[in-house]
Structure formats: C-alpha cells, structure tokens
Design a protein around this motif. Structure first.
Motif, PDB file in Angstrom:
ATOM      1  N   ILE A   1      39.922  41.987  47.592  1.00  0.00           N
ATOM      2  CA  ILE A   1      40.710  41.706  47.084  1.00  0.00           C
ATOM      3  C   ILE A   1      39.018  40.323  46.164  1.00  0.00           C
ATOM      4  O   ILE A   1      38.830  39.409  46.536  1.00  0.00           O
ATOM      5  CB  ILE A   1      41.574  41.019  46.033  1.00  0.00           C
ATOM      6  N   ASP A   2      39.301  40.691  44.541  1.00  0.00           N
ATOM      7  CA  ASP A   2      38.165  39.544  44.478  1.00  0.00           C
ATOM      8  C   ASP A   2      37.810  39.418  42.988  1.00  0.00           C
ATOM      9  O   ASP A   2      38.121  39.658  42.260  1.00  0.00           O
ATOM     10  CB  ASP A   2      36.545  40.743  44.397  1.00  0.00           C
ATOM     11  N   ARG A   3      38.618  37.805  42.678  1.00  0.00           N
ATOM     12  CA  ARG A   3      39.346  37.208  41.595  1.00  0.00           C
ATOM     13  C   ARG A   3      39.642  37.731  40.630  1.00  0.00           C
ATOM     14  O   ARG A   3      39.788  37.913  39.696  1.00  0.00           O
ATOM     15  CB  ARG A   3      37.480  36.949  41.189  1.00  0.00           C
ATOM     16  N   LEU A   4      40.891  38.171  41.621  1.00  0.00           N
ATOM     17  CA  LEU A   4      41.795  39.266  40.925  1.00  0.00           C
ATOM     18  C   LEU A   4      41.777  38.243  39.905  1.00  0.00           C
ATOM     19  O   LEU A   4      43.228  36.569  39.930  1.00  0.00           O
ATOM     20  CB  LEU A   4      42.608  39.695  42.265  1.00  0.00           C
ATOM     21  N   SER A   5      42.460  38.261  38.524  1.00  0.00           N
ATOM     22  CA  SER A   5      43.511  37.832  37.768  1.00  0.00           C
ATOM     23  C   SER A   5      44.417  38.574  36.905  1.00  0.00           C
ATOM     24  O   SER A   5      43.638  39.229  36.029  1.00  0.00           O
ATOM     25  CB  SER A   5      42.382  36.616  36.505  1.00  0.00           C
ATOM     26  N   LYS A   6      46.068  37.763  36.049  1.00  0.00           N
ATOM     27  CA  LYS A   6      46.537  38.480  35.285  1.00  0.00           C
ATOM     28  C   LYS A   6      47.392  37.196  34.252  1.00  0.00           C
ATOM     29  O   LYS A   6      48.027  36.180  35.032  1.00  0.00           O
ATOM     30  CB  LYS A   6      47.041  38.789  36.236  1.00  0.00           C
ATOM     31  N   HIS A   7      46.600  36.958  33.316  1.00  0.00           N
ATOM     32  CA  HIS A   7      47.364  36.100  32.541  1.00  0.00           C
ATOM     33  C   HIS A   7      48.582  36.705  31.460  1.00  0.00           C
ATOM     34  O   HIS A   7      48.476  37.953  31.409  1.00  0.00           O
ATOM     35  CB  HIS A   7      46.513  34.884  31.513  1.00  0.00           C
ATOM     36  N   TYR A   8      49.499  35.929  31.558  1.00  0.00           N
ATOM     37  CA  TYR A   8      50.906  36.152  30.777  1.00  0.00           C
ATOM     38  C   TYR A   8      50.565  35.264  29.411  1.00  0.00           C
ATOM     39  O   TYR A   8      49.878  34.494  29.105  1.00  0.00           O
ATOM     40  CB  TYR A   8      52.208  36.315  30.942  1.00  0.00           C
ATOM     41  N   LYS A   9      51.204  34.939  27.846  1.00  0.00           N
ATOM     42  CA  LYS A   9      51.235  34.384  27.267  1.00  0.00           C
ATOM     43  C   LYS A   9      50.999  33.148  27.140  1.00  0.00           C
ATOM     44  O   LYS A   9      50.561  32.195  27.358  1.00  0.00           O
ATOM     45  CB  LYS A   9      52.265  35.397  26.367  1.00  0.00           C
ATOM     46  N   ASN A  10      52.658  33.089  28.362  1.00  0.00           N
ATOM     47  CA  ASN A  10      52.504  31.220  28.458  1.00  0.00           C
ATOM     48  C   ASN A  10      52.181  31.096  30.054  1.00  0.00           C
ATOM     49  O   ASN A  10      53.009  30.319  30.378  1.00  0.00           O
ATOM     50  CB  ASN A  10      53.226  30.851  28.184  1.00  0.00           C
ATOM     51  N   LYS A  11      52.089  32.019  31.319  1.00  0.00           N
ATOM     52  CA  LYS A  11      52.040  31.848  31.774  1.00  0.00           C
ATOM     53  C   LYS A  11      50.777  32.658  32.271  1.00  0.00           C
ATOM     54  O   LYS A  11      49.870  33.465  32.516  1.00  0.00           O
ATOM     55  CB  LYS A  11      53.464  32.182  32.694  1.00  0.00           C
ATOM     56  N   ILE A  12      50.185  31.584  33.974  1.00  0.00           N
ATOM     57  CA  ILE A  12      49.233  32.196  34.507  1.00  0.00           C
ATOM     58  C   ILE A  12      49.941  33.110  35.736  1.00  0.00           C
ATOM     59  O   ILE A  12      49.848  31.868  36.395  1.00  0.00           O
ATOM     60  CB  ILE A  12      47.934  31.617  34.892  1.00  0.00           C
ATOM     61  N   ALA A  13      49.715  34.236  35.582  1.00  0.00           N
ATOM     62  CA  ALA A  13      51.099  35.170  36.612  1.00  0.00           C
ATOM     63  C   ALA A  13      49.751  34.738  38.295  1.00  0.00           C
ATOM     64  O   ALA A  13      50.304  34.982  38.980  1.00  0.00           O
ATOM     65  CB  ALA A  13      51.043  36.150  36.131  1.00  0.00           C
ATOM     66  N   ALA A  14      48.263  35.431  38.021  1.00  0.00           N
ATOM     67  CA  ALA A  14      47.359  35.100  39.279  1.00  0.00           C
ATOM     68  C   ALA A  14      46.112  34.863  38.548  1.00  0.00           C
ATOM     69  O   ALA A  14      45.231  34.671  37.578  1.00  0.00           O
ATOM     70  CB  ALA A  14      47.468  36.720  40.145  1.00  0.00           C
ATOM     71  N   ASP A  15      45.806  33.777  39.182  1.00  0.00           N
ATOM     72  CA  ASP A  15      44.051  32.883  39.021  1.00  0.00           C
ATOM     73  C   ASP A  15      43.644  32.923  40.211  1.00  0.00           C
ATOM     74  O   ASP A  15      43.657  32.456  41.454  1.00  0.00           O
ATOM     75  CB  ASP A  15      44.941  31.141  38.755  1.00  0.00           C
ATOM     76  N   ARG A  16      42.151  34.190  39.290  1.00  0.00           N
ATOM     77  CA  ARG A  16      40.990  34.208  40.662  1.00  0.00           C
ATOM     78  C   ARG A  16      41.143  34.422  42.099  1.00  0.00           C
ATOM     79  O   ARG A  16      41.132  33.462  43.075  1.00  0.00           O
ATOM     80  CB  ARG A  16      40.071  33.261  40.623  1.00  0.00           C
ATOM     81  N   ILE A  17      42.288  35.351  42.038  1.00  0.00           N
ATOM     82  CA  ILE A  17      42.582  35.504  43.632  1.00  0.00           C
ATOM     83  C   ILE A  17      41.450  35.732  44.667  1.00  0.00           C
ATOM     84  O   ILE A  17      41.475  37.322  44.003  1.00  0.00           O
ATOM     85  CB  ILE A  17      44.066  36.013  43.837  1.00  0.00           C
ATOM     86  N   SER A  18      40.910  36.017  45.496  1.00  0.00           N
ATOM     87  CA  SER A  18      39.958  36.082  46.698  1.00  0.00           C
ATOM     88  C   SER A  18      40.625  36.608  48.288  1.00  0.00           C
ATOM     89  O   SER A  18      40.931  35.551  48.521  1.00  0.00           O
ATOM     90  CB  SER A  18      38.581  35.916  46.560  1.00  0.00           C
ATOM     91  N   LEU A  19      40.743  37.818  48.242  1.00  0.00           N
ATOM     92  CA  LEU A  19      41.376  37.881  49.651  1.00  0.00           C
ATOM     93  C   LEU A  19      40.098  39.372  50.701  1.00  0.00           C
ATOM     94  O   LEU A  19      40.666  39.785  49.497  1.00  0.00           O
ATOM     95  CB  LEU A  19      42.328  37.675  50.087  1.00  0.00           C
ATOM     96  N   SER A  20      40.397  39.609  51.940  1.00  0.00           N
ATOM     97  CA  SER A  20      40.670  40.063  52.578  1.00  0.00           C
ATOM     98  C   SER A  20      41.082  40.668  53.171  1.00  0.00           C
ATOM     99  O   SER A  20      41.911  40.015  54.326  1.00  0.00           O
ATOM    100  CB  SER A  20      38.972  40.512  53.335  1.00  0.00           C
ATOM    101  N   LEU A  21      41.825  41.598  53.495  1.00  0.00           N
ATOM    102  CA  LEU A  21      42.771  42.224  55.072  1.00  0.00           C
ATOM    103  C   LEU A  21      42.377  43.269  55.675  1.00  0.00           C
ATOM    104  O   LEU A  21      41.851  44.042  55.024  1.00  0.00           O
ATOM    105  CB  LEU A  21      43.747  42.148  54.346  1.00  0.00           C
ATOM    106  N   GLY A  22      42.633  43.109  56.961  1.00  0.00           N
ATOM    107  CA  GLY A  22      42.081  44.189  57.808  1.00  0.00           C
ATOM    108  C   GLY A  22      43.137  44.276  58.415  1.00  0.00           C
ATOM    109  O   GLY A  22      44.765  43.991  58.412  1.00  0.00           O
ATOM    110  N   ARG A  23      43.503  45.245  59.439  1.00  0.00           N
ATOM    111  CA  ARG A  23      44.711  45.215  60.858  1.00  0.00           C
ATOM    112  C   ARG A  23      45.071  44.761  61.154  1.00  0.00           C
ATOM    113  O   ARG A  23      44.691  43.517  61.281  1.00  0.00           O
ATOM    114  CB  ARG A  23      43.844  46.430  61.624  1.00  0.00           C
ATOM    115  N   GLY A  24      46.943  44.199  60.799  1.00  0.00           N
ATOM    116  CA  GLY A  24      47.610  43.604  60.969  1.00  0.00           C
ATOM    117  C   GLY A  24      48.708  43.930  60.123  1.00  0.00           C
ATOM    118  O   GLY A  24      48.942  44.320  58.680  1.00  0.00           O
TER     119      GLY A  24
END
Lengths: 269, 169, 252
Positions: C5-28
């Motif tokens: 996941i690379d710099r995932l962002s989502k904004h709504y009108k009055n709210k930042i629901a996701a702000d530049r989220i980056s991570l990598s997930l492996g098994r587990g």
C-alpha cells in the motif's frame, strides 16, 4: 577448533557460490506475458473459473420469477384485448372504446419499474459491499440483471409494436407513442432516483413516478392530447429519440456508479 | 499463485545443468508450462519442489534425446580444465564463472569439483548455490534426506581434502 | 507475495478519512486498531477495491486492486452486510460462490466445508432472518473464505461473537494466517493481543504505529490508551511508531 572448522566451511561455501554465476535470463517477461502462459495459468492458477455465459445463467436463476410473469401477463393482456376490445360506457352514452394500446401504455411503466427494481436489489438489501469485493463485481451483477431483463423487455415491446398497424388500427406513430414512449420515459425518470436514493424512499418515489407516467398517458388519451401529439409531424419520433438517448445516458451513469461504493452507511470507522 | 518468483531459480538450475543460456531458458519455460498442465488448483503446497522435479526430468530427457552432453561453459583450452573435458563424468553442474573471475583458491576448488561425480555436484549446487534444504533436495532427486546429508558431508570432505592437498604442494 | 500500500489517501468534504498511508503486509495476522472514526473501515474498503482512493496505490504482487485477478484472491467481511430475503445460509453461500466465480461442484463442496468449519451445518437450511448476530457473523466469515483467499480482510469480525465463538474464531484465523495475509480490524484490544503477529494503529486517518508486540514492550492496552491520550509526549517513542514517513525499526 570448531570455529576454525566453521570458518573453513563458510569460506568454502562462499567460494562455491562465487563459482556459479548466471547470466541474466532474457525472455522472462515475454514468457509471462505470452498467451500460452496466460491461457495455461488461467486454467490452473485462478480458482476453477466459470465463464461469462455461465455467470449470466446463474444470475438469470436469481432474478425473481414474477418478472417473467409480468411480461407474460402484459403480453397475454395485449392478445386478449386485441381479440376482445374493452368497451366502457361514456357519460354521454357514447360507447367509447378504450383502445388496447392505451391500456398497454398504462401498464408498461410498471414493466420498466420492475426491471429497475430487480436490478437494484443489491442496494436494497445491503449486499453491495459483498458484491463489490467479489470477482464478478456488483458492476457485473447489475449489467447482467439489466441486460437480461432489459433485452426481455425490449423483445416484448418489439413483439407488441406490429400489433398496432395490423390489429389496433393505430398507425406506427401512435403505437410507438403508446408502447415505447412510456417505457423510455419511466426509465429516464426512475434511473436517477435509484442512483441518488436508497431504501424505502427510493421504492416509494419510483412507484410514484411509474404511476404518474401511467396516469399521464391515460389522461393524455382521454383529453385527446395524445392524438394531437401523434398528428403533429415528427413530434413522436423526436420524443422517442430524446427519451431514448436520455434513458441510455442515465443507464450509463447508473452502471458507472456501481463501480465503487458511493453510499456510506457507516461513515464511522 | 504467482509463479514468476520461481523463474530465476529454475533457470539457474537448468543453466548449471545444461551450461547453455538459451537452452536453459527454453527448458525453464517448458517446465512452467508442464507444471500448469499437470497440477490442479488443489495442489496447494509450495510449487517450488514440483517445479524443480519437472525441470530435472526435462533436462535428463533432453540429454537422453539429443545424446549430447553439456559442454562446459569454461573455455576448454585452459589446461586445468582439459582433464575435466575428457573425463567421463561430464560437465553438468560445473562451475560457470568466467575465468577472469577466478582466484587461486577458486581454481583449486574448480578442479576439486571436477573430481566429484555429477550427482554429487548437483547436490552441492542445490544445497549451497540454490539454497534448498536437504529435505527438498531429497524430494527432487528422489533420495532420502539422510542419503542427501551423507553425500553432502562426503562431498564436502572430498573438496576440503583436495584444497588441503593443494596447500601442501 | 506481499500486499503493498503506497501513500493511500481519501478525503471527504470535512474529514480526512485516510492520510498517505503506506505499508506492506506479508503472510500472517495483522491487527488494525483504532477508535471509531479513525479510518479503519475506509482503509479496508480501499484495500478491497470498494472505494477508490483519491491518490495512492494498492497492489498484491503484480496485480493492482482494480483488477479481477486481485479480487479473485480476496476475501472480505464487511462490518455490516445484508442478505436477500428468503435466503438460507446455503443459498447465501452458493450465491456468493457464483459471484466469486466458483464452479457449481466446487461451490457445493466449499459451502459444505465452510458451514461445518464455522459451526453452522445444523442451521444451513434455515433462513438467515432467523439467525442471531453471532450466527450471521459466522456466516459472513464463511463467505469470505469461499475462494480460498490469499488476502483476507475482516472488518470487526468478532463483534457479536460470544466467548466460545471468539476462541474458535481465533484458532481459525491463526491457521489461515500461516498461509495467507489476514488483516483484521477491531477496537477490542484483547482480540489483537492473542492472535496478531503485527499491530497497526490508526488515528484520524493516519497510521501511527506499525510494529510487533516486541516493539511495544509493554501491555498492549496501556500502550494503545497512551497513543490516544497523548500522555507523556516526551517519552521516547517505541520502535514501530510512525513519525512522518519513516518507521523506527527496533531490535536489528
């Protein structure tokens, strides 16, 4: 002593590794992009897959039976009324023949309503999220339902059309006005409603719209408005074109919207 | 399941065995296609062992059918290798590094490797270069894990002895 | 293969629901902790391709989230889901199986398997409207597993489960985590404590922590509360705390 042994071994294995070098492979990417590989991979690696046609068949199975019944009823009604036209006594003792096509024009809005309602079942019952994340996504489901029922509807209308000039003594223009126009009009008006509203409000609004269209056509005929409209040159074809295009555009918007979740029931979390 | 991550490993194996780059790639690709043909969706284990086994069999079949033994990548003019070129042990799994990359120690090691059997060289390759564990090697070569251990130990001992001999000369 | 996941962002009108989220997930098993409104569901929906991000990418191996290939390895349990009226558990699973592209024989097989796995085989012919919350949740988990997913995303999966069901669920997730990537979100700390290999914390749409139990060192619940109370801002941040765009690595 042991450490020496270990160092020896690591040195040995390291040297070994250095002896076995490999030139980079040259055809790796082309291989994995090749049609041979992809065809074989598709068969084996992805879950044992069903094809589009099988998917359509399964979706057909899930479309509720009364949709087909409704089509059949309308068709049966058309045939019956053609054979035994319905006559009602008018106030001035004149026998006014409620022409068959007009009766049908009152029924056809509900055909459109049924189709759109059936397509929108995912939204009504909260299945959207689940369907969106499936391989045949919500988008595919909607297209399948609208496609199947839409084609079926249009077939019915196509079958009814020639009855006009041959049996109902209505010219092509009038027949089209009674058979095609109500359908297109209802679609154009209800599709935006399904797009923007959810749940009970939506159902009520859509039913209301269909009823209004139905009543409109009945009154239009009674008030002779319909006959006058048909007589106006090119008005009916223009109306058909306009509502036809509008309906298609609305349909596209509706289907496009289904590509992602637009209705956020849980804005928390 | 994405098989792409295994391509390099299988390719390296084929290259070490056949000592020919383009042939190695052909065999690697054949391996993958055969794998897809014969395995079903429900084979849920790691595909690597299967892939190796298929590759190994394809290589052996190829040699049998073309009746040529792989020629060593290393230039046979160099005298130290002339013995190897004429040896009946063949050159599969011989070192593939270019001559310019060899140091004194490694030249001795190359010679030592040539004194091993092809099969022993294969085990060494699989263990130390391709980094498979003895269990996996056993499955690929159809040997028990203990036989693999034993032969590895013996092969290493032989190599060390050769190295030590050279040190004393 | 990993989920990137690379710099995932989502904004709504009055709210930042996701702000530049980056991570990598492996098994587990990866646990996603956060308060209501922290953005967990938004993040999960973007990972499932249900919501389109405003920017950023999500890929599994070579497949981007928008592809059919990606969805074919995905299993998702939403926080809330409905069902077509009149469906029994069996009907529901068969319907979802068809959507996931399973062949009929495979679908039937899987349906039987999964119903017994989640303990609903005795109720399989009953209509879903007669089900308790816990039963419905178990059915949801079953449908997520239909296509043997490599990536399993569960949004609040233990809500509504009684303690015995919870234990069973934890064991099942533990087993699945050995073969696949499991991401589960919850606001119940004890769930994560017992099964998660890796812990992620979100606050106000940002990923504030990405690490393991060892990185935290102390009691998870206390640590979690500290994050949200901003007590002791001068204390050294433990490994795994996300500051800006870098993650502190501990113990190497």
């Amino acid at each position: 002593m042991k450490r020496n042994h270990f160092k020896q071994k690591t040195l040995l294995t390291k040297t070994l590794r250095s002896l076995y070098t490999v030139p980079a492979p040259e055809r790796k990417d082309t291989f994995f992009q090749s049609s041979d590989y992809r065809a074989a991979a598709r068969e084996t690696l992805y879950s044992p897959r069903i094809s589009w046609s099988v998917f359509l068949q399964t979706q057909m199975h899930y479309i509720r039976k009364w949709n087909w019944l409704l089509t059949l009823c309308i068709f049966a009604a058309a045939i019956l009324l053609t054979l035994h036209p319905w006559q009602t006594p008018a106030p001035q003792e004149q026998l006014q023949e409620l022409s068959t096509p007009v009766i049908l024009s009152a029924c056809i809005p509900f055909l459109a309503l049924a189709t759109i309602a059936e397509a929108g079942r995912s939204a009504r019952f909260g299945m959207e999220e689940l369907e969106l994340s499936a391989r045949f996504s919500l988008h595919a489901v909607l297209c399948a339902r609208l496609g199947i029922l839409g084609v079926e509807n249009l077939l019915l209308l196509a079958v009814l059309m020639p009855l006009g000039p041959h049996f109902w003594e209505t010219d092509l223009s009038m027949t089209a006005a009674c058979i095609l126009l109500p359908y297109l009009l209802t679609c154009t008006l209800t599709l935006p409603a399904v797009r923007k509203l959810r749940g009970r409000d939506c159902t009520i609004l859509c039913t209301g719209i269909s009823a209004l269209v139905s009543v409109f056509f009945l009154t239009a005929y009674a008030a002779d408005f319909l006959t006058r409209a048909v007589d106006t040159p090119a008005l009916i074809p223009a109306a058909l074109l306009f509502f036809g295009v509008a309906a298609v555009l609305e349909l596209r918007k509706y289907i496009r919207q289904s590509e992602e979740l637009t209705w956020n029931f849980t804005l928390t979390g | 399941m994405n098989l792409e991550e295994y391509y390099d490993d299988i390719y390296r194996y084929c290259f070490f065995r056949m000592q020919d780059r383009s042939l190695a790639e052909d065999l690697t690709q054949e391996t993958f296609l055969k794998f897809l043909e014969t395995s079903t969706y429900h084979d849920r284990g790691k595909p690597l062992a299967f892939l190796y086994t298929i590759a190994r069999n394809l290589c052996i079949d190829h040699i049998r059918h073309t009746k040529t033994r792989p020629e060593s990548v290393i230039n046979c003019d160099i005298s130290i290798f002339s013995d190897a070129a004429h040896s009946s042990e063949g050159t599969a799994f011989s070192p593939t590094a270019s001559v310019s990359e060899l140091t004194d120690t490694s030249i001795v090691l190359v010679q030592a490797l040539q004194t091993l059997s092809e099969s022993d060289r294969e085990i060494i390759c699989l263990r130390y270069v391709l980094e498979l564990n003895p269990g996996e090697i056993g499955r690929i070569m159809n040997l028990s894990r203990f036989v693999v251990y034993r032969r590895l130990k013996r092969a290493l001992k032989l190599l060390k002895n050769q190295l030590r001999k050279e040190d004393f000369q | 293969m990993e989920l990137h996941i690379d710099r995932l962002s989502k904004h709504y009108k009055n709210k930042i629901a996701a702000d530049r989220i980056s991570l990598s997930l492996g098994r587990g098993v990866h646990g996603l902790l956060g308060a209501n409104g922290a953005g967990k569901t938004t993040l999960m929906r973007m990972i499932c391709g249900i919501l389109r991000p405003d920017s950023g990418t999500v890929t599994f191996g070579r497949a981007d989230v928008s592809t059919e290939e990606y969805r074919s390895i995905l299993g998702y349990l939403p926080q809330d889901f409905g069902y077509y009226p009149g469906f029994t558990a069996e009907d529901f699973l068969m319907y979802m199986a068809a959507l996931k592209g399973l062949r009929k024989t495979d679908a039937r097989c899987r349906t039987e398997e999964l119903l017994s796995l989640v303990g609903l085989e005795t109720h399989k012919k009953q209509k879903i409207k007669t089900y308790s919350g816990g039963m419905k949740q178990r059915l949801g988990i079953a449908q997520a597993l239909l296509n043997r997913p490599k990536l399993l995303v569960l949004d609040e999966p233990t809500a509504g489960l009684d303690p015995k069901e919870r234990v069973r669920f934890r064991e099942m997730i533990d087993r699945i985590g050995q073969e696949s990537i499991v991401l589960l979100s919850t606001h119940i700390v004890s769930d994560i404590e017992l099964i998660a290999d890796r812990i992620l914390m979100m606050k106000d749409g940002r990923l504030i922590f990405n690490g393991t139990h060892e990185d935290i060192g102390e009691n998870l619940e206390e640590f979690y509360l500290k994050q949200f109370d901003d007590i002791n801002p001068s204390a050294p941040a433990p490994a795994g705390t996300v500051t800006g765009s870098k993650i502190k690595h501990g113990g190497i």
